[in-house]
Design a protein around this motif. Structure first.
Motif, short mmCIF file in Angstrom:
data_model
loop_
_atom_site.label_atom_id
_atom_site.label_comp_id
_atom_site.label_asym_id
_atom_site.label_seq_id
_atom_site.Cartn_x
_atom_site.Cartn_y
_atom_site.Cartn_z
N TYR A 276 0.82 -1.21 0.00
CA TYR A 276 0.00 0.00 0.00
C TYR A 276 0.86 1.27 0.00
CZ TYR A 276 -2.89 3.81 1.71
OH TYR A 276 -3.50 5.02 1.85
N HIS A 277 1.82 1.34 0.91
CA HIS A 277 2.59 2.57 1.06
C HIS A 277 3.52 2.85 -0.11
CE1 HIS A 277 1.21 3.73 5.02
NE2 HIS A 277 1.41 2.50 5.47
N THR A 278 3.91 1.81 -0.86
CA THR A 278 4.74 2.05 -2.05
C THR A 278 3.91 2.34 -3.29
OG1 THR A 278 4.84 -0.35 -2.46
CG2 THR A 278 6.66 0.63 -1.21
N SER A 279 2.59 2.22 -3.17
CA SER A 279 1.72 2.51 -4.30
C SER A 279 1.44 4.01 -4.39
CB SER A 279 0.40 1.75 -4.15
OG SER A 279 -0.36 2.29 -3.08
N GLU A 280 0.84 4.41 -5.50
CA GLU A 280 0.50 5.82 -5.66
C GLU A 280 -0.52 6.25 -4.61
OE1 GLU A 280 -1.33 8.83 -9.09
OE2 GLU A 280 -0.75 6.77 -9.59
N ALA A 281 -1.49 5.37 -4.32
CA ALA A 281 -2.50 5.70 -3.32
C ALA A 281 -1.91 5.89 -1.93
CB ALA A 281 -3.57 4.61 -3.28
N GLY A 282 -0.84 5.15 -1.67
CA GLY A 282 -0.21 5.24 -0.35
C GLY A 282 0.92 6.23 -0.26
N GLY A 283 1.15 6.99 -1.34
CA GLY A 283 2.17 8.02 -1.29
C GLY A 283 3.48 7.62 -1.95
N ALA A 284 3.56 6.44 -2.52
CA ALA A 284 4.78 5.97 -3.20
C ALA A 284 6.01 6.13 -2.32
CB ALA A 284 4.95 6.70 -4.53
N LYS A 285 5.91 5.68 -1.10
CA LYS A 285 7.01 5.82 -0.13
C LYS A 285 7.95 4.62 -0.21
CE LYS A 285 3.86 8.15 3.08
NZ LYS A 285 3.17 8.04 4.39
N GLY A 286 9.23 4.85 0.06
CA GLY A 286 10.20 3.77 0.12
C GLY A 286 10.21 3.07 1.46
N SER A 287 9.73 3.75 2.48
CA SER A 287 9.60 3.16 3.80
C SER A 287 8.38 3.79 4.47
CB SER A 287 10.85 3.41 4.65
OG SER A 287 11.07 4.80 4.85
N ALA A 288 7.85 3.09 5.46
CA ALA A 288 6.63 3.58 6.12
C ALA A 288 6.56 2.97 7.51
CB ALA A 288 5.40 3.23 5.31
N MET A 289 5.58 3.40 8.27
CA MET A 289 5.37 2.88 9.61
C MET A 289 4.20 1.91 9.63
SD MET A 289 7.79 4.24 11.34
CE MET A 289 7.29 3.73 13.01
N LEU A 290 4.40 0.81 10.32
CA LEU A 290 3.33 -0.14 10.61
C LEU A 290 3.24 -0.21 12.12
CD1 LEU A 290 1.23 -2.24 9.72
CD2 LEU A 290 3.06 -3.96 9.76
N GLY A 291 2.31 0.56 12.68
CA GLY A 291 2.29 0.70 14.13
C GLY A 291 3.53 1.43 14.58
N ASP A 292 4.31 0.83 15.46
CA ASP A 292 5.55 1.44 15.95
C ASP A 292 6.78 0.94 15.19
OD1 ASP A 292 4.13 2.81 17.91
OD2 ASP A 292 4.32 1.17 19.35
N GLU A 293 6.56 0.21 14.11
CA GLU A 293 7.66 -0.42 13.39
C GLU A 293 7.84 0.22 12.01
OE1 GLU A 293 8.74 -4.92 11.67
OE2 GLU A 293 6.73 -4.45 12.43
N MET A 294 9.09 0.55 11.69
CA MET A 294 9.38 1.04 10.35
C MET A 294 9.61 -0.15 9.43
SD MET A 294 12.39 3.53 8.87
CE MET A 294 13.51 2.17 8.51
N ILE A 295 8.97 -0.14 8.27
CA ILE A 295 9.14 -1.22 7.30
C ILE A 295 9.67 -0.66 6.00
CG2 ILE A 295 7.34 -2.66 8.33
CD1 ILE A 295 5.47 -1.74 6.06
N ASP A 296 10.46 -1.49 5.30
CA ASP A 296 11.01 -1.10 4.00
C ASP A 296 11.18 -2.35 3.15
OD1 ASP A 296 13.18 -2.37 5.13
OD2 ASP A 296 14.38 -0.55 5.36
N GLU A 297 11.96 -2.25 2.08
CA GLU A 297 12.12 -3.38 1.17
C GLU A 297 12.74 -4.60 1.87
OE1 GLU A 297 12.44 -5.85 -2.26
OE2 GLU A 297 11.10 -4.25 -1.61
N ALA A 298 13.67 -4.36 2.78
CA ALA A 298 14.27 -5.47 3.52
C ALA A 298 13.21 -6.16 4.39
CB ALA A 298 15.43 -4.98 4.37
N SER A 299 12.33 -5.37 4.98
CA SER A 299 11.25 -5.93 5.79
C SER A 299 10.35 -6.81 4.93
CB SER A 299 10.41 -4.81 6.41
OG SER A 299 11.21 -3.90 7.12
N ARG A 300 10.08 -6.35 3.71
CA ARG A 300 9.23 -7.12 2.80
C ARG A 300 9.85 -8.48 2.49
NH1 ARG A 300 8.67 -8.65 -2.34
NH2 ARG A 300 10.75 -7.84 -2.83
N LYS A 301 11.16 -8.50 2.23
CA LYS A 301 11.83 -9.76 1.90
C LYS A 301 11.77 -10.74 3.08
CE LYS A 301 15.05 -7.73 -1.43
NZ LYS A 301 16.47 -7.34 -1.69
N MET A 302 11.99 -10.23 4.29
CA MET A 302 11.92 -11.08 5.47
C MET A 302 10.51 -11.60 5.69
SD MET A 302 14.39 -8.84 7.98
CE MET A 302 14.20 -9.91 9.40
N ALA A 303 9.52 -10.72 5.46
CA ALA A 303 8.13 -11.12 5.64
C ALA A 303 7.70 -12.16 4.62
CB ALA A 303 7.22 -9.90 5.55
#
Length: 324
Positions: A274-301
């Motif tokens: 969502y956050h990397t999409s246009e609707a979500g602001g096309a962000k490279g990283s974002a917050m999920l609750g108190d946790e910052m997530i990015d591309e590395a987070s996606r790979k681990m998930a």
């Protein structure tokens, strides 16, 4: 123009890999009803020399007439240093190749042993009119030479699906001071298997293969099994052998993510998408609750979510996009 066949999926669920003696029709029948991800019908250590020829035919019959729904179907043949191997492969694959997923080769010591099996499988498939290359190979590392050559072994054939640690023969091959397979030898304060397991895991992951831990022979000690299985699971192994129906549930549990971890992984994937999409602001990283997530987070998930999906887990939470 003939439509190309879809690529073979080599990443099958293998949390629990059940060993079944090929010479025992009763066990072959019982195994079909157990909730193991994989069942391997054994022509090697589980069969006495005089029973091997008959076991081949029992296995062909079981594969063709049994109900193995939901299970990866594997046959472990004898190793290339014996006189049984070629006939094991020919009898089983010609007789039941269309109902077989993989051949497991024990005591693999170098890449050429995998190449030889690949060539033999290809000849049989072409002769019988089977899809060439569909049957996979599982390589079992059981001595020092095999471990030293494990990188070359892992890259020896596109048929390779798993690299398996065989602890009993391995312990004997390096003169390890222990008679309890899989347990720590006395007098050594660290984990005696850590290097072996990591070496196998690195080779497997280099070639996108699965890494499988071998058996735990104290079949009534389920707590001991969980402890040893947990060690391999923590490193990233995909599953472990089971020798008894009582170990199946433990293996499936240990090599599956917890419900909490699975839900969290799926939320990370949804939130990142969502956050990397246009609707979500096309962000490279974002917050999920108190946790910052990015591309590395996606790979681990993706790893945790993939294990959960393979285990048939269902989500108990849902991602909701934040209000604008």
């Amino acid at each position: 123009m003939t439509e190309a066949a879809p690529p073979v999926s080599r990443l099958r669920p293998r949390r629990s890999c059940l060993a079944v003696p090929g010479s025992n029709p009763r066990f072959l029948e019982k195994a079909q009803g157990l909730p193991a991800d994989q069942v391997f019908l054994d022509l090697e250590d589980a069969c006495a020399p005089l029973a091997k020829e008959g076991a081949r035919h029992h296995i062909v019959e079981a594969l063709n007439e049994g109900d193995w729904t939901g299970k990866t179907r594997v046959v472990r043949v004898n190793d290339w240093t014996t006189h049984w191997t070629y006939r094991d492969v020919i009898t089983v694959v010609e007789g039941a190749g269309q109902n077989l997923d993989c051949i497991m080769l024990p005591k693999v010591q170098d890449a050429q042993q995998i190449v030889a099996l690949d060539l033999l499988l290809t000849q049989i498939e072409k002769t019988m009119g089977f899809e060439a290359g569909r049957i996979g190979i599982e390589a079992q590392i059981e001595n020092a030479k095999g471990l030293v050559n494990v990188d070359a072994i892992a890259g020896a054939s596109p048929r390779l699906e798993t690299i398996i640690f065989g602890p009993a023969d391995f312990m004997a091959s390096i003169n390890m001071k222990s008679l309890v397979v899989g347990e720590q030898p006395p007098g050594y304060g660290a984990d005696a298997y850590h290097y072996i397991l990591m070496r196998i895991l690195m080779a497997a992951r280099t070639y996108d293969l699965q890494a499988i831990d071998g058996p735990y022979l104290q079949i009534k000690n389920i707590d001991g099994y969980r402890e040893v299985a947990g060690r391999a699971a923590a490193l990233g192994f995909d599953g472990k052998w089971v020798l008894h129906p009582g170990q199946v549930e433990a293996a499936n549990e240990v090599f599956s993510p917890s419900q909490e971890d699975y839900d969290h992984a799926e939320l990370i994937l949804d939130a990142y998408e969502y956050h990397t999409s246009e609707a979500g602001g096309a962000k490279g990283s974002a917050m999920l609750g108190d946790e910052m997530i990015d591309e590395a987070s996606r790979k681990m998930a993706l790893v945790i979510a993939g294990k959960g999906r393979a285990a048939g887990m269902a989500r108990s939470s849902k991602f909701e996009a934040p209000e604008a």
